[in-house]
Enzyme design. Structure first.
Site, PDB file in Angstrom:
ATOM      1  N   GLU A 166       3.826  -9.325  15.874  1.00 50.10           N
ATOM      2  CA  GLU A 166       3.198  -9.765  17.122  1.00 50.10           C
ATOM      3  C   GLU A 166       3.197 -11.297  17.176  1.00 50.10           C
ATOM      4  O   GLU A 166       3.510 -11.893  18.199  1.00 50.10           O
ATOM      5  CB  GLU A 166       1.777  -9.207  17.188  1.00 50.10           C
ATOM      6  N   ARG A 196       0.821  -1.221   0.000  1.00 46.99           N
ATOM      7  CA  ARG A 196       0.000   0.000   0.000  1.00 46.99           C
ATOM      8  C   ARG A 196       0.851   1.265   0.000  1.00 46.99           C
ATOM      9  O   ARG A 196       0.376   2.333  -0.405  1.00 46.99           O
ATOM     10  CB  ARG A 196      -0.992  -0.023   1.168  1.00 46.99           C
TER      11      ARG A 196
HETATM   12  P1  AMP Z   1       3.579  -2.025  11.942  1.00 46.85           P
HETATM   13  O1  AMP Z   1       4.788  -2.718  11.420  1.00 46.85           O
HETATM   14  O2  AMP Z   1       3.031  -2.637  13.191  1.00 46.85           O
HETATM   15  O3  AMP Z   1       3.779  -0.529  12.085  1.00 46.85           O
HETATM   16  O4  AMP Z   1       2.416  -2.270  10.888  1.00 46.85           O
HETATM   17  C1  AMP Z   1       2.371  -1.493   9.743  1.00 46.85           C
HETATM   18  C2  AMP Z   1       2.002  -2.285   8.527  1.00 46.85           C
HETATM   19  O5  AMP Z   1       0.913  -3.177   8.748  1.00 46.85           O
HETATM   20  C3  AMP Z   1       1.560  -1.328   7.446  1.00 46.85           C
HETATM   21  O6  AMP Z   1       2.131  -1.761   6.212  1.00 46.85           O
HETATM   22  C4  AMP Z   1       0.059  -1.407   7.443  1.00 46.85           C
HETATM   23  O7  AMP Z   1      -0.425  -1.416   6.120  1.00 46.85           O
HETATM   24  C5  AMP Z   1      -0.295  -2.692   8.173  1.00 46.85           C
HETATM   25  N1  AMP Z   1      -1.242  -2.506   9.282  1.00 46.85           N
HETATM   26  C6  AMP Z   1      -0.991  -2.702  10.597  1.00 46.85           C
HETATM   27  N2  AMP Z   1      -2.059  -2.467  11.365  1.00 46.85           N
HETATM   28  C7  AMP Z   1      -3.036  -2.080  10.517  1.00 46.85           C
HETATM   29  C8  AMP Z   1      -4.408  -1.659  10.708  1.00 46.85           C
HETATM   30  N3  AMP Z   1      -4.985  -1.594  11.919  1.00 46.85           N
HETATM   31  N4  AMP Z   1      -5.112  -1.312   9.612  1.00 46.85           N
HETATM   32  C9  AMP Z   1      -4.542  -1.374   8.383  1.00 46.85           C
HETATM   33  N5  AMP Z   1      -3.278  -1.751   8.138  1.00 46.85           N
HETATM   34  C10 AMP Z   1      -2.518  -2.111   9.195  1.00 46.85           C
END
Ligand code: AMP
Length: 173
Positions: free
Chosen positions: A98, A61
């Site tokens: 996680e 995305r």
């Molecule tokens: P993080 O590595 O935890 O910061 O997760 C970020 C990645 O996971 C991004 O590429 C987001 O597109 C996806 N992502 C994580 N949580 C969500 C959420 N609640 N809604 C949509 N996309 C998410």
């Protein structure tokens, strides 16, 4: 269009892809012409004049926003991709989620040494994905000037984890 109106166009999908996750669906935002245009206008306005050499987009995305941003700034766009997608020599990083782990790759020759880059993804949650991307960029000789997100989930503390990198986000929850 104010950022608050942009926020109202993000669809919240409960329990996707797993129970308990509130998924922020950007398809309703980018499917709205004036809203997508406003998101890009705000990003372009912010990064114009920062003397960047490239925009890095995170699969998948992040690509939606990184390509038009790079195009508008007249600079290159570099993809950070899931394993096995980039055809030439890559650097790879494995990072913890996680549950389980994930891998990302970048082409070894993606940047001229010292290239100033901004990195963009659709959403900042825990910061694990973008943090892994910054390691890859630095390994490939790039200098990370800023991290950008369309959406930032404040309550997960990603911003603190990513210090001291500057962070720019358009919509916060
Ligand atoms: P993080 O590595 O935890 O910061 O997760 C970020 C990645 O996971 C991004 O590429 C987001 O597109 C996806 N992502 C994580 N949580 C969500 C959420 N609640 N809604 C949509 N996309 C998410």
């Amino acid at each position: 269009m104010a950022n608050i109106e942009l926020a109202s166009l993000v669809r919240n999908v409960p329990d996707f892809p797993l129970p308990g996750i509130q998924f922020k669906d950007i398809t309703t935002l980018i499917g709205n012409g004036p809203a997508f245009s406003e998101v890009m206008r705000l990003l372009i306005e912010h990064y114009r004049g920062m003397q960047l050499d490239a925009i890095v987009g995170i699969e998948s995305r992040g690509f939606i926003f990184s390509a038009p941003l790079a195009l508008a700034l007249g600079i290159g766009m570099v993809p950070v991709r899931k394993p096995g997608k980039l055809p030439a020599d890559t650097y790879q990083i494995e990072y913890a989620l996680e549950y389980g782990t994930n891998k990302l790759e970048i082409h070894r020759d993606a940047f001229a040494p010292g290239a100033r880059v901004a990195v963009i993804d659709d959403l900042l949650a825990t910061g694990g994905t973008i943090s892994a991307a910054t390691h890859l960029i630095e390994q490939a000789g790039g200098v990370v000037v800023e991290l950008a997100f369309v959406i930032e989930l404040n309550f997960l503390g990603g911003r603190a984890k990513l210090a001291p990198y500057p962070i720019f986000s358009l919509i916060q929850y």
